[in-house]
Design a protein around this motif. Structure first.
Motif, PDB file in Angstrom:
ATOM      1  N   GLU A  27      55.465  60.505  42.868  1.00 13.29           N
ATOM      2  CA  GLU A  27      54.104  60.307  42.358  1.00 13.29           C
ATOM      3  C   GLU A  27      53.727  61.449  41.411  1.00 13.29           C
ATOM      4  O   GLU A  27      54.054  62.602  41.671  1.00 13.29           O
TER       5      GLU A  27
ATOM      6  N   GLU B 260      40.654  53.388  44.153  1.00 16.76           N
ATOM      7  CA  GLU B 260      40.462  52.107  43.484  1.00 16.76           C
ATOM      8  C   GLU B 260      38.969  51.792  43.430  1.00 16.76           C
ATOM      9  O   GLU B 260      38.220  52.184  44.325  1.00 16.76           O
TER      10      GLU B 260
ATOM     11  N   ARG C 147      58.722  57.894  46.340  1.00 20.09           N
ATOM     12  CA  ARG C 147      58.135  57.706  45.004  1.00 20.09           C
ATOM     13  C   ARG C 147      57.716  59.075  44.492  1.00 20.09           C
ATOM     14  O   ARG C 147      56.975  59.792  45.172  1.00 20.09           O
TER      15      ARG C 147
ATOM     16  N   VAL D 267      49.048  62.569  53.548  1.00 18.75           N
ATOM     17  CA  VAL D 267      49.995  61.447  53.588  1.00 18.75           C
ATOM     18  C   VAL D 267      49.440  60.185  52.924  1.00 18.75           C
ATOM     19  O   VAL D 267      50.114  59.166  52.877  1.00 18.75           O
ATOM     20  N   ILE D 268      48.217  60.256  52.412  1.00 19.30           N
ATOM     21  CA  ILE D 268      47.661  59.064  51.742  1.00 19.30           C
ATOM     22  C   ILE D 268      48.423  58.771  50.450  1.00 19.30           C
ATOM     23  O   ILE D 268      48.746  57.632  50.150  1.00 19.30           O
TER      24      ILE D 268
ATOM     25  N   SER E 107      51.745  60.326  49.195  1.00 14.12           N
ATOM     26  CA  SER E 107      52.830  61.295  49.333  1.00 14.12           C
ATOM     27  C   SER E 107      54.047  60.788  48.566  1.00 14.12           C
ATOM     28  O   SER E 107      54.029  59.697  47.998  1.00 14.12           O
TER      29      SER E 107
ATOM     30  N   GLU F  32      43.809  51.517  49.200  1.00  9.96           N
ATOM     31  CA  GLU F  32      44.683  50.363  49.434  1.00  9.96           C
ATOM     32  C   GLU F  32      45.641  50.678  50.588  1.00  9.96           C
ATOM     33  O   GLU F  32      46.400  51.631  50.503  1.00  9.96           O
ATOM     34  N   VAL F  33      45.588  49.858  51.641  1.00 11.00           N
ATOM     35  CA  VAL F  33      46.522  50.074  52.749  1.00 11.00           C
ATOM     36  C   VAL F  33      47.614  49.004  52.799  1.00 11.00           C
ATOM     37  O   VAL F  33      48.657  49.216  53.407  1.00 11.00           O
ATOM     38  N   GLY F  34      47.360  47.864  52.170  1.00 11.98           N
ATOM     39  CA  GLY F  34      48.378  46.822  52.176  1.00 11.98           C
ATOM     40  C   GLY F  34      48.245  45.957  50.941  1.00 11.98           C
ATOM     41  O   GLY F  34      47.211  45.970  50.259  1.00 11.98           O
ATOM     42  N   HIS F  35      49.316  45.225  50.652  1.00 13.70           N
ATOM     43  CA  HIS F  35      49.352  44.438  49.424  1.00 13.70           C
ATOM     44  C   HIS F  35      50.199  43.200  49.681  1.00 13.70           C
ATOM     45  O   HIS F  35      51.314  43.312  50.182  1.00 13.70           O
TER      46      HIS F  35
ATOM     47  N   ARG G 127      49.814  55.889  55.424  1.00 14.53           N
ATOM     48  CA  ARG G 127      48.507  55.805  54.779  1.00 14.53           C
ATOM     49  C   ARG G 127      47.503  55.132  55.709  1.00 14.53           C
ATOM     50  O   ARG G 127      46.337  55.504  55.750  1.00 14.53           O
TER      51      ARG G 127
ATOM     52  N   PHE H 159      57.286  58.315  52.267  1.00 14.05           N
ATOM     53  CA  PHE H 159      56.370  57.675  53.216  1.00 14.05           C
ATOM     54  C   PHE H 159      57.032  56.462  53.844  1.00 14.05           C
ATOM     55  O   PHE H 159      58.109  56.038  53.415  1.00 14.05           O
TER      56      PHE H 159
ATOM     57  N   GLY I  44      51.410  50.374  53.999  1.00 19.91           N
ATOM     58  CA  GLY I  44      51.722  51.802  54.089  1.00 19.91           C
ATOM     59  C   GLY I  44      51.378  52.289  55.484  1.00 19.91           C
ATOM     60  O   GLY I  44      50.218  52.283  55.883  1.00 19.91           O
TER      61      GLY I  44
HETATM   62  P1  ATP Z   1      49.011  52.714  44.780  1.00 24.56           P
HETATM   63  O1  ATP Z   1      48.269  51.878  43.779  1.00 24.56           O
HETATM   64  O2  ATP Z   1      48.118  53.361  45.788  1.00 24.56           O
HETATM   65  O3  ATP Z   1      50.014  53.633  44.158  1.00 24.56           O
HETATM   66  P2  ATP Z   1      50.985  50.708  45.017  1.00 24.56           P
HETATM   67  O4  ATP Z   1      50.349  49.540  44.388  1.00 24.56           O
HETATM   68  O5  ATP Z   1      51.951  51.520  44.254  1.00 24.56           O
HETATM   69  O6  ATP Z   1      49.850  51.673  45.642  1.00 24.56           O
HETATM   70  P3  ATP Z   1      52.656  49.080  46.688  1.00 24.56           P
HETATM   71  O7  ATP Z   1      53.814  49.238  45.791  1.00 24.56           O
HETATM   72  O8  ATP Z   1      51.964  47.774  46.757  1.00 24.56           O
HETATM   73  O9  ATP Z   1      51.601  50.232  46.414  1.00 24.56           O
HETATM   74  O10 ATP Z   1      53.084  49.555  48.147  1.00 24.56           O
HETATM   75  C1  ATP Z   1      52.645  48.953  49.357  1.00 24.56           C
HETATM   76  C2  ATP Z   1      51.854  49.928  50.210  1.00 24.56           C
HETATM   77  O11 ATP Z   1      52.526  51.171  50.367  1.00 24.56           O
HETATM   78  C3  ATP Z   1      50.519  50.314  49.615  1.00 24.56           C
HETATM   79  O12 ATP Z   1      49.565  49.331  49.913  1.00 24.56           O
HETATM   80  C4  ATP Z   1      50.226  51.618  50.312  1.00 24.56           C
HETATM   81  O13 ATP Z   1      49.647  51.396  51.574  1.00 24.56           O
HETATM   82  C5  ATP Z   1      51.593  52.218  50.503  1.00 24.56           C
HETATM   83  N1  ATP Z   1      51.870  53.271  49.505  1.00 24.56           N
HETATM   84  C6  ATP Z   1      52.160  53.114  48.196  1.00 24.56           C
HETATM   85  N2  ATP Z   1      52.362  54.299  47.596  1.00 24.56           N
HETATM   86  C7  ATP Z   1      52.201  55.247  48.563  1.00 24.56           C
HETATM   87  C8  ATP Z   1      52.295  56.668  48.580  1.00 24.56           C
HETATM   88  N3  ATP Z   1      52.606  57.349  47.487  1.00 24.56           N
HETATM   89  N4  ATP Z   1      52.058  57.315  49.754  1.00 24.56           N
HETATM   90  C9  ATP Z   1      51.752  56.626  50.880  1.00 24.56           C
HETATM   91  N5  ATP Z   1      51.658  55.284  50.920  1.00 24.56           N
HETATM   92  C10 ATP Z   1      51.881  54.594  49.790  1.00 24.56           C
END
Ligand code: ATP
Ligand code: MG
Length: 576
Positions: free
Chosen positions: A142, A219, A140, A149-150, A152, A407-410, A447, A155, A444
C-alpha cells in the motif's frame, strides 16, 4: 487460562504513531505489536480474536456450501501474465525472484491462482456451480499503510470465487454471499451497510461493498434515508436537481477576467453562480488525451470516467503539456479543444443553455456560450461528476446524506475476464463447451477486528462483542494465604469445568490494576471474588459493555452459573 502463565502486556501510554482508537487500543491492550510499516505481530490475546472472527467467517461460508482451500501465497508470474495483470497491478504487488530468475508475486488476491486450480477440476455442468474460498495471508504494498491493521501491507483475507454456467446461477450465489456477509458481520457485532460500488475498469456487472460508518472511514458513502439506495460516492450517479437551469447572462460576448483562473474567482468577478460556468479538466492515459467539461460547481469522478472510457489508469495532464498542445490552462473552453484531444461533456451540462466558459486565451472568458450550438468537434456525453450530499437520490429523488465509511467486505460479479483468460469451460446440458462466468467475494479479517474496536470502545478501553472476545469471562480474584488461594482456585476450576471460557487473573497485583487491565482488554463479563467475599460472602458480576456491576452474596455455584449464563445469553442475544 491463568493470567500469570499468559502474556498481558498492557500499556498505559498511547503509541506515538497511532492516530485512531483501534490502533491505539490494540497496542495498549497487548493484542498486537508493530513489526514494520504496515505489518504486525499478533500476540496471544489478539490472535484469539482473529481466530474467532475467522471461525465465524468459516462457519457461515461453509453453511452456504462453499468449499475451503489453501493456496500458496507465492504465485508464479505466468498466472498474472495469463490474466494480463502482471503489468496492471503496478507497485502495489510485492514481487520476488527465485534463484532461477523466475518471478513470483506475493498474492494480493487470488483470482488467477484459483482459476488455474479449478480449470482442470471442472469438466461438466454437473460440477457447477462451485464456490471456493480460503482464509489466508495477502500482501499489498500500500502507498500509505495506516490506521494499524486497517490498512496494512500484510493481512488476512477471506477470499471466495464462484464459477457458473450462466448469469442466473451467478446471481443466486451472489445473493447467497450477500446474506452470508450480513450474518458474518452481525455475529461479529459489527453494523454494516451494503453499498453499490464501482466495478472498476476490469468489467463486472454488479458490486457491493460492506461498509461500516465511521468518522475515520476512507470512503464517502451517499445514503438515501427514504428508499434505502446506498452507494459509494465513487459509483453514485449524479442526478441533476430538476429545478436547475443555467442563469448566467444570455448575450454571447468575451469578457476580460485578468488573472482569474479558478471558478470561484471568475464567478465572483462576473457575478454568476459557479453552476452557471463550465470548467475544463484535462486527463490522459498511455494512449489518449481527453478534456472533460463539467459544470463549475462539480468535481470530476475519476472512477466513473475510467469506467465509462474503460481505462485502467488515468492521470492529469500537466500544464506545460497542455500549452505545448495549443491550450491555455485556466482559460480552456469547449470550442478551443483541438484534434490532439477527445472531448467529453458531463451530462449535468444543459447543452441548450448559456454558460460562462474559458475563451481559449489568457485573461478572458466567454459568457452566453451555448454548448449545443457552439461545439463543432465530435464529443461524448457521460455522467462523470462526483455526486455530493444534498444531491437527489438516483432512485427516488430525495436528498442524499453523506457519511464516511470503512470497507470490510466486497462482493463482485466478475463476468468472464478470468474464465476467458484461463479458458475455463465445461460441457453444458447440450454437450457444448461453454466459458464460465465468475464472482468473487472478499472479507478483511484483521480490518474487521479493528473496525469492531472502532465501534466498541470507551475511555476505559475495548468492550468486545461476546462472540469474538479473547475470553468471554474474566475472573478477578484477590486472595491472601493458602486457604483463600484454595477457595479462589475452586471458583476457577468450577467455572472452567462448567464449560465457561474463563481468563483467571490470579496475578499478584492490586485490584485497581487488574480491573483496569480487564476493562482495557475488554472481557465482556467480569466476575470478582475479592476481599468482600472473604469478609461477607459478597461477589460481583460486571457487564463491561453496559458498565453494570451487580453484587450479591455467593450462595453456591449453581446460582453463580445461572447468573453468568443468563448474562452471557443476553449478550449473545444482542448480536441477533
Ligand atoms: P481498499 O479500497 O480499502 O484498498 P480494496 O478494494 O483494495 O480495499 P478488496 O481488494 O476488495 O479491497 O479486498 C477485500 C477486503 O480486504 C476489503 O474489503 C478489506 O476488508 C480487506 N483489505 C483490502 N486491503 C487491505 C489492507 N491493505 N489491509 C487490511 N485489509 C485490507
Ligand atoms: Mg486497495
Amino acid at each position: 487460562m491463568r493470567a500469570s502463565k499468559y502474556l498481558v502486556p498492557t500499556e498505559k501510554e498511547n503509541p506515538a504513531d497511532a492516530v485512531v482508537a483501534s490502533h491505539r487500543l490494540m497496542i495498549r491492550a497487548g493484542l498486537i505489536r508493530k513489526s514494520g510499516s504496515g505489518f504486525y505481530f499478533y500476540l496471544p490475546l489478539g490472535l484469539r480474536v482473529l481466530k474467532k472472527i475467522e471461525n465465524i467467517v468459516r462457519e457461515e461460508m461453509d453453511s452456504t456450501g462453499a468449499l475451503e482451500f489453501q493456496l500458496p501465497i507465492l504465485t508464479p508470474s505466468e498466472f498474472w501474465e495469463t490474466s494480463g495483470r502482471w503489468n496492471v497491478m503496478g507497485a502495489e504487488m510485492f514481487r520476488v525472484k527465485d534463484r532461477h530468475d523466475q518471478w513470483y508475486a506475493l498474492g494480493p488476491t487470488h483470482e488467477e491462482s484459483f482459476s488455474y486450480l479449478v480449470k482442470p477440476l471442472l469438466k461438466s455442468y454437473k460440477d457447477l456451480p462451485i464456490n471456493v474460498y480460503q482464509i489466508h495471508t495477502k500482501f499489498r504494498d500500500e502507498i500509505r499503510p495506516r490506521f494499524g491493521v486497517i490498512r496494512s501491507r500484510e493481512f488476512i483475507m477471506k477470499d471466495a470465487y464462484s464459477f457458473h454456467l450462466d448469469e442466473a446461477s451467478l446471481d443466486a450465489t451472489y445473493q447467497e454471499m450477500r446474506s452470508a456477509y450480513r450474518k458474518i458481520f452481525q455475529r461479529c457485532g459489527l453494523k454494516t451497510i451494503p453499498v453499490q460500488a464501482d466495478s472498476g475498469s476490469m468489467g463486472g456487472s454488479a458490486s457491493e461493498e460492506f461498509m461500516v460508518v465511521s468518522s475515520i472511514g476512507e470512503e464517502t458513502l451517499l445514503l438515501c434515508g427514504n428508499c434505502g439506495y446506498n452507494s459509494n460516492s465513487e459509483k453514485t450517479p449524479f442526478v441533476l436537481d430538476p429545478s436547475y437551469s443555467a442563469q448566467g447572462p444570455k448575450e454571447k460576448k468575451e469578457v476580460p477576467t485578468p488573472n482569474k483562473k479558478s471558478i470561484q474567482e471568475v464567478s465572483e468577478l462576473l457575478g454568476v453562480r459557479p453552476q452557471d460556468t463550465i470548467k475544463a479538466v484535462a486527463v490522459k492515459n498511455e494512449k489518449e488525451s481527453l478534456i472533460v467539461f463539467l459544470r463549475g460547481d462539480l468535481e470530476l469522478n475519476e472512477h466513473k470516467l475510467k469506467s465509462y472510457l474503460k481505462w485502467t489508469d488515468l492521470e492529469m495532464i500537466p500544464e506545460p503539456e497542455l500549452k505545448s498542445k495549443g491550450l491555455v490552462p485556466g482559460f480552456i473552453g469547449p470550442s478551443d479543444v483541438n484534434s490532439s484531444f477527445k472531448l467529453l461533456l458531463d451530462s449535468s451540462i444543459k447543452k441548450e443553455e448559456a454558460y460562462v466558459v474559458g475563451a481559449g486565451k489568457e485573461d478572458a472568458h466567454i459568457q452566453g456560450y451555448v454548448p449545443g450550438s457552439e461545439i463543432k468537434m465530435e464529443y461524448m456525453v457521460a455522467d462523470v461528476a462526483l455526486a455530493r450530499e444534498g444531491d437527489p437520490c438516483p432512485t427516488c429523488g430525495t436528498s442524499l446524506k453523506a457519511e464516511k465509511g470503512i470497507e470490510v467486505g466486497h462482493i463482485f460479479k466478475l463476468g468472464d475476464k478470468y474464465t476467458k483468460a484461463f479458458q475455463i469451460q465445461v460441457l453444458d446440458q447440450q454437450g457444448k463447451a461453454k466459458i464460465l462466468t465468475m464472482g468473487c467475494y472478499g472479507i478483511g479479517v484483521n480490518r474487521t477486528m479493528a473496525t469492531v474496536i472502532e465501534q466498541c470502545n470507551d475511555d476505559k478501553g475495548i468492550y468486545w462483542p461476546i462472540s469474538i472476545a479473547p475470553f468471554e469471562i474474566s475472573l478477578v480474584t484477590l486472595a491472601k494465604g493458602a486457604e483463600q488461594e484454595a477457595k479462589v482456585l475452586e471458583f476457577y476450576e468450577n467455572l472452567k469445568n462448567e464449560g465457561f471460557e474463563v481468563f483467571w487473573d490470579e496475578r499478584d497485583l492490586g485490584p485497581g490494576f487488574k480491573f483496569k487491565d480487564s476493562e482495557l482488554v475488554g472481557f465482556p463479563i467480569r466476575i470478582t471474588v475479592g476481599k468482600k467475599f472473604f469478609e461477607s460472602g459478597e461477589i460481583s458480576i460486571y457487564d463491561r459493555k453496559h458498565d453494570k456491576d451487580e453484587s450479591f452474596t455467593f450462595s453456591g455455584f449453581d446460582d453463580l452459573h445461572t447468573r453468568v449464563e443468563n448474562l452471557r445469553q443476553e449478550l449473545y442475544q444482542e448480536l441477533l
